[in-house]
Motif scaffolding. Structure first.
Motif, PDB file in Angstrom:
ATOM      1  N   MET A 167      44.140  43.441  35.160  1.00  0.00           N
ATOM      2  CA  MET A 167      42.946  44.823  34.693  1.00  0.00           C
ATOM      3  C   MET A 167      43.546  45.904  34.397  1.00  0.00           C
ATOM      4  SD  MET A 167      40.731  45.169  38.506  1.00  0.00           S
ATOM      5  CE  MET A 167      39.691  44.148  39.322  1.00  0.00           C
ATOM      6  N   GLN A 168      45.019  45.837  33.957  1.00  0.00           N
ATOM      7  CA  GLN A 168      44.962  46.999  33.558  1.00  0.00           C
ATOM      8  C   GLN A 168      45.456  46.774  32.245  1.00  0.00           C
ATOM      9  OE1 GLN A 168      45.687  49.761  34.698  1.00  0.00           O
ATOM     10  NE2 GLN A 168      44.931  49.228  36.714  1.00  0.00           N
ATOM     11  N   THR A 169      45.598  45.490  31.589  1.00  0.00           N
ATOM     12  CA  THR A 169      45.162  45.054  30.431  1.00  0.00           C
ATOM     13  C   THR A 169      44.135  45.220  29.435  1.00  0.00           C
ATOM     14  OG1 THR A 169      44.913  42.407  30.828  1.00  0.00           O
ATOM     15  CG2 THR A 169      46.921  43.291  30.858  1.00  0.00           C
ATOM     16  N   ARG A 179      33.508  38.779  28.379  1.00  0.00           N
ATOM     17  CA  ARG A 179      34.860  39.244  27.783  1.00  0.00           C
ATOM     18  C   ARG A 179      35.352  39.886  28.550  1.00  0.00           C
ATOM     19  NH1 ARG A 179      31.465  42.228  24.250  1.00  0.00           N
ATOM     20  NH2 ARG A 179      32.855  44.209  24.561  1.00  0.00           N
ATOM     21  N   ALA A 180      35.620  40.704  29.807  1.00  0.00           N
ATOM     22  CA  ALA A 180      36.081  40.564  30.698  1.00  0.00           C
ATOM     23  C   ALA A 180      36.951  39.455  31.512  1.00  0.00           C
ATOM     24  CB  ALA A 180      36.126  42.181  31.551  1.00  0.00           C
ATOM     25  N   ALA A 212      40.765  35.169  32.870  1.00  0.00           N
ATOM     26  CA  ALA A 212      41.143  33.652  33.691  1.00  0.00           C
ATOM     27  C   ALA A 212      41.874  33.367  32.300  1.00  0.00           C
ATOM     28  CB  ALA A 212      39.817  33.070  33.212  1.00  0.00           C
ATOM     29  N   ASP A 213      42.443  33.655  30.968  1.00  0.00           N
ATOM     30  CA  ASP A 213      43.183  33.493  30.355  1.00  0.00           C
ATOM     31  C   ASP A 213      44.988  34.147  30.984  1.00  0.00           C
ATOM     32  OD1 ASP A 213      41.825  32.283  28.454  1.00  0.00           O
ATOM     33  OD2 ASP A 213      42.433  34.354  27.065  1.00  0.00           O
TER      34      ASP A 213
END
Length: 313
Positions: free
Chosen positions: A126-128, A167-168, A173-174
């Motif tokens: 999440m921090q990314t 988008r999040a 997922a990536d």
């Protein structure tokens, strides 16, 4: 309607957890939750129950507080988020205190729902995300606010919220993460407890082969604030052999939980007798094997989990 402290205080624990998911620091999350409560108290006479529930209103304040705090801020990573795994289990263990490392969340401090959304790897992923995407993801996926409620909390539109959420989700997922439980074992699962119990016994015996048998083939070991990390049961075992050669046997371990995951406090033997708190280890267990161990050795982390009498001096 004028709010009282009794209306706001029951939400403090979940506000701390929300702020933690946003900023990745437990200590900062406590401060931001306190700032949220103070702002809510100052604005209590302006609260309109016809427009939003107390909880929804508080999260709007908390979101603004967190977004302000994150302006111009570097993300909080784990070592595995900074580069490739190490290939030398004998490399120098040099702490990098200039990096704002992700901190663990002490479960015992607050009774928080949706602990799956607190998993270390998920919070690190999440921090990314850009801060507003991060807020949308947590508010929609973890806390289950409606798109309309989140739009109100962020001062935007429902289509914008839905787009940010999409988008999040794609970004997570990536990164191989999701907000669901996936296959990660819960700390109170009997199979997970058995795996951790066997790990404790092997660790206290300094039995490296037994430790390695409990690992997945691609198990990850990382040790903030040291920026090194290793992938694979072989390198994990070689590193543990190094630890026991340096520190000897006779360790003592105790159970706890962090981020909704099983965790252990490891106490190293002292040359003159007794034991000293050495690390906090947070495990990801999949099936009947350990897939990841994040080993925290920063005294600032210990302060959130342990009584002052337990802390290294």
């Amino acid at each position: 309607m004028t709010l009282s402290g009794a209306d706001v205080e029951p939400f403090r624990g979940e506000l701390v957890a929300y702020c933690y998911r946003m900023v990745g620091s437990f200590h900062e999350a406590e401060d931001l939750a306190q700032e949220t409560v103070l702002r809510a108290w100052k604005a209590r006479e302006r609260y309109d129950p016809a427009r939003a529930s107390v909880r929804t209103w508080l999260y709007r304040i908390a979101t603004n507080v967190c977004l302000t705090a994150l302006e111009g801020r570097a993300r909080r990573p784990l070592p595995s988020g900074l580069g490739a795994p190490g290939d030398d289990p004998g490399a120098p263990l040099t702490p990098a205190f200039d990096i704002p490392w992700l901190q663990p969340f002490p479960d015992a401090r607050f009774d928080v729902d949706a602990r799956a959304g607190l998993r270390l790897a998920l919070v690190a992923a999440m921090q990314t995300l850009p801060p507003r995407q991060r807020a949308v993801l947590v508010l929609r996926e973890v806390l289950e606010f409606t798109a309309a409620e989140v739009a109100g909390q962020l001062g935007t539109t429902v289509p914008a919220v839905n787009s940010a959420l999409q988008r999040a989700r794609a970004a997570l997922a990536d990164a191989g993460e999701s907000t669901g439980l996936a296959e990660v074992g819960e700390p109170d699962d009997p199979k997970v407890r058995e795996v951790i119990e066997r790990y404790m016994r092997a660790f206290e015996r300094a039995d490296v082969p037994a430790l390695v048998r409990l690992l997945t083939d691609d198990a990850v070991l990382e040790m903030p604030p040291v920026p090194l990390w290793y992938r694979g049961s072989r390198d994990y075992g070689l590193f543990m052999r190094r630890v026991f050669d340096l520190r000897g046997g006779g360790w003592r371990l105790s159970r706890l939980t962090a981020n909704g995951q099983p965790a252990l406090a490891a106490y190293a033997p002292e040359p003159g007798g007794g034991h000293r708190l050495h690390t906090l280890q947070v495990f990801t267990v999949t099936g009947d094997r350990i897939a990841r161990n994040v080993v925290f050795a920063d005294p600032a982390v210990f302060e959130a989990f342990f009584d002052s009498s337990d802390l290294p001096r």
